[in-house]
Design a protein around this motif. Structure first.
Motif, PDB file in Angstrom:
ATOM      1  N   VAL A   1       0.848  -1.184   0.000  1.00 52.15           N
ATOM      2  CA  VAL A   1       0.000   0.000   0.000  1.00 52.15           C
ATOM      3  C   VAL A   1       0.888   1.238   0.000  1.00 52.15           C
ATOM      4  N   LYS A   2       0.663   2.099  -0.979  1.00 50.12           N
ATOM      5  CA  LYS A   2       1.387   3.370  -1.040  1.00 50.12           C
ATOM      6  C   LYS A   2       0.341   4.476  -1.059  1.00 50.12           C
ATOM      7  N   LEU A   3       0.398   5.297  -0.052  1.00 47.76           N
ATOM      8  CA  LEU A   3      -0.547   6.398   0.027  1.00 47.76           C
ATOM      9  C   LEU A   3       0.096   7.648  -0.539  1.00 47.76           C
ATOM     10  N   SER A   4      -0.689   8.442  -1.214  1.00 48.22           N
ATOM     11  CA  SER A   4      -0.193   9.709  -1.733  1.00 48.22           C
ATOM     12  C   SER A   4      -1.346  10.697  -1.807  1.00 48.22           C
ATOM     13  N   VAL A   5      -0.996  11.945  -1.928  1.00 46.28           N
ATOM     14  CA  VAL A   5      -1.991  13.005  -2.026  1.00 46.28           C
ATOM     15  C   VAL A   5      -1.655  13.834  -3.252  1.00 46.28           C
ATOM     16  N   SER A   6      -2.621  14.049  -4.091  1.00 48.33           N
ATOM     17  CA  SER A   6      -2.439  14.899  -5.263  1.00 48.33           C
ATOM     18  C   SER A   6      -2.086  16.317  -4.801  1.00 48.33           C
ATOM     19  N   GLU A   7      -1.058  16.891  -5.419  1.00 54.54           N
ATOM     20  CA  GLU A   7      -0.657  18.253  -5.044  1.00 54.54           C
ATOM     21  C   GLU A   7      -1.779  19.247  -5.357  1.00 54.54           C
ATOM     22  N   THR A   8      -2.534  18.992  -6.406  1.00 52.05           N
ATOM     23  CA  THR A   8      -3.655  19.869  -6.755  1.00 52.05           C
ATOM     24  C   THR A   8      -4.703  19.847  -5.647  1.00 52.05           C
ATOM     25  N   ARG A   9      -5.027  18.646  -5.158  1.00 50.95           N
ATOM     26  CA  ARG A   9      -5.983  18.543  -4.054  1.00 50.95           C
ATOM     27  C   ARG A   9      -5.440  19.243  -2.805  1.00 50.95           C
ATOM     28  N   TYR A  10      -4.190  18.945  -2.494  1.00 51.84           N
ATOM     29  CA  TYR A  10      -3.580  19.486  -1.276  1.00 51.84           C
ATOM     30  C   TYR A  10      -3.656  21.011  -1.248  1.00 51.84           C
ATOM     31  N   THR A  11      -3.282  21.639  -2.362  1.00 49.57           N
ATOM     32  CA  THR A  11      -3.274  23.112  -2.389  1.00 49.57           C
ATOM     33  C   THR A  11      -4.691  23.691  -2.388  1.00 49.57           C
ATOM     34  N   ALA A  12      -5.683  22.896  -2.777  1.00 50.55           N
ATOM     35  CA  ALA A  12      -7.073  23.382  -2.790  1.00 50.55           C
ATOM     36  C   ALA A  12      -7.747  23.233  -1.417  1.00 50.55           C
ATOM     37  N   TRP A  13      -7.156  22.454  -0.534  1.00 53.92           N
ATOM     38  CA  TRP A  13      -7.762  22.236   0.788  1.00 53.92           C
ATOM     39  C   TRP A  13      -7.720  23.503   1.634  1.00 53.92           C
ATOM     40  N   PRO A  14      -8.642  23.596   2.588  1.00 49.82           N
ATOM     41  CA  PRO A  14      -8.571  24.712   3.537  1.00 49.82           C
ATOM     42  C   PRO A  14      -7.323  24.562   4.421  1.00 49.82           C
ATOM     43  N   PRO A  15      -6.795  25.659   4.919  1.00 47.31           N
ATOM     44  CA  PRO A  15      -5.566  25.624   5.721  1.00 47.31           C
ATOM     45  C   PRO A  15      -5.606  24.622   6.884  1.00 47.31           C
ATOM     46  N   ALA A  16      -6.727  24.493   7.554  1.00 43.17           N
ATOM     47  CA  ALA A  16      -6.810  23.579   8.705  1.00 43.17           C
ATOM     48  C   ALA A  16      -6.552  22.133   8.279  1.00 43.17           C
ATOM     49  N   LEU A  17      -7.060  21.751   7.140  1.00 43.21           N
ATOM     50  CA  LEU A  17      -6.845  20.386   6.645  1.00 43.21           C
ATOM     51  C   LEU A  17      -5.400  20.209   6.178  1.00 43.21           C
ATOM     52  N   ARG A  18      -4.870  21.216   5.487  1.00 44.93           N
ATOM     53  CA  ARG A  18      -3.472  21.141   5.035  1.00 44.93           C
ATOM     54  C   ARG A  18      -2.523  20.998   6.219  1.00 44.93           C
ATOM     55  N   GLU A  19      -2.820  21.679   7.317  1.00 47.71           N
ATOM     56  CA  GLU A  19      -1.964  21.620   8.508  1.00 47.71           C
ATOM     57  C   GLU A  19      -1.864  20.194   9.043  1.00 47.71           C
ATOM     58  N   GLN A  20      -2.936  19.431   8.952  1.00 43.11           N
ATOM     59  CA  GLN A  20      -2.922  18.050   9.439  1.00 43.11           C
ATOM     60  C   GLN A  20      -1.984  17.173   8.602  1.00 43.11           C
ATOM     61  N   PHE A  21      -1.911  17.461   7.320  1.00 38.45           N
ATOM     62  CA  PHE A  21      -1.110  16.647   6.406  1.00 38.45           C
ATOM     63  C   PHE A  21       0.331  17.144   6.273  1.00 38.45           C
ATOM     64  N   ALA A  22       0.581  18.396   6.643  1.00 36.85           N
ATOM     65  CA  ALA A  22       1.889  19.014   6.441  1.00 36.85           C
ATOM     66  C   ALA A  22       3.054  18.203   7.022  1.00 36.85           C
ATOM     67  N   PRO A  23       2.938  17.605   8.204  1.00 41.66           N
ATOM     68  CA  PRO A  23       4.077  16.838   8.731  1.00 41.66           C
ATOM     69  C   PRO A  23       4.451  15.625   7.872  1.00 41.66           C
ATOM     70  N   ALA A  24       3.533  15.128   7.064  1.00 46.70           N
ATOM     71  CA  ALA A  24       3.797  13.953   6.226  1.00 46.70           C
ATOM     72  C   ALA A  24       4.284  14.349   4.832  1.00 46.70           C
ATOM     73  N   ARG A  25       4.371  15.642   4.579  1.00 45.97           N
ATOM     74  CA  ARG A  25       4.694  16.145   3.236  1.00 45.97           C
ATOM     75  C   ARG A  25       6.119  16.683   3.192  1.00 45.97           C
TER      76      ARG A  25
END
Length: 158
Positions: A118-142
């Protein structure tokens, strides 16, 4: 054995010099020339590979079949030339069906990772479109790293 020189003498000479000192126009010509030669060589390589398959493919498959295999390496000869034919196995997995299987595995309480890579990834387009609060949750994994730079040289028209 014959020596085959693929690169023009001028290119060989240029590659031995400091390319950063070339005139920008000359550097642009070199880039365009190399792009052209690369495209030409790729096309030629594809044609030669196709010819090899047409000429030796059936023999290689027959040699493998004689050993009870469909894939692998076969050794055949054509006159004085020894040919090593590699017929690799290429496996594809239906992603939707694997997702269903993964859900069944999880439902039984087993770990999906024990059965499926299993390889998880997040589309950069999705990531940049997210609200800041959601991006903050994912930022440590990026991790963001620089990719390979590219340059396009174009001669300006007067």
């Amino acid at each position: 054995m014959h020596d085959v020189t693929i690169l023009p003498t001028e290119l060989v000479r240029l590659l031995k010099t400091d390319l950063t000192r070339l005139d920008a126009t000359r550097l642009q010509e070199l880039v365009l020339g190399l792009d052209y030669e690369i495209a030409l060589l790729k096309k030629a390589k594809t044609q030669v590979d196709t010819a090899l398959v047409k000429r030796y493919g059936a023999q290689a498959q027959a040699a493998l079949a004689a050993t009870g295999r469909d894939f692998g390496t076969a050794h055949i000869t054509d006159g004085a030339v020894a040919i090593k034919a590699e017929l690799p196995k290429k496996v594809r997995w239906d992603q939707e069906k694997l997702a269903e299987i993964a859900q069944r595995i999880t439902a039984t309480g087993d770990r999906v990772e024990d059965f499926i890579d299993v390889k998880l990834s997040v589309s950069e387009t999705r990531y940049t479109a997210w609200p800041p609060a959601l991006r903050e949750q994912f930022a440590p994994a990026r991790t963001v790293e620089a990719g390979k730079p590219t340059f396009t040289l174009t001669v300006k028209e007067d």
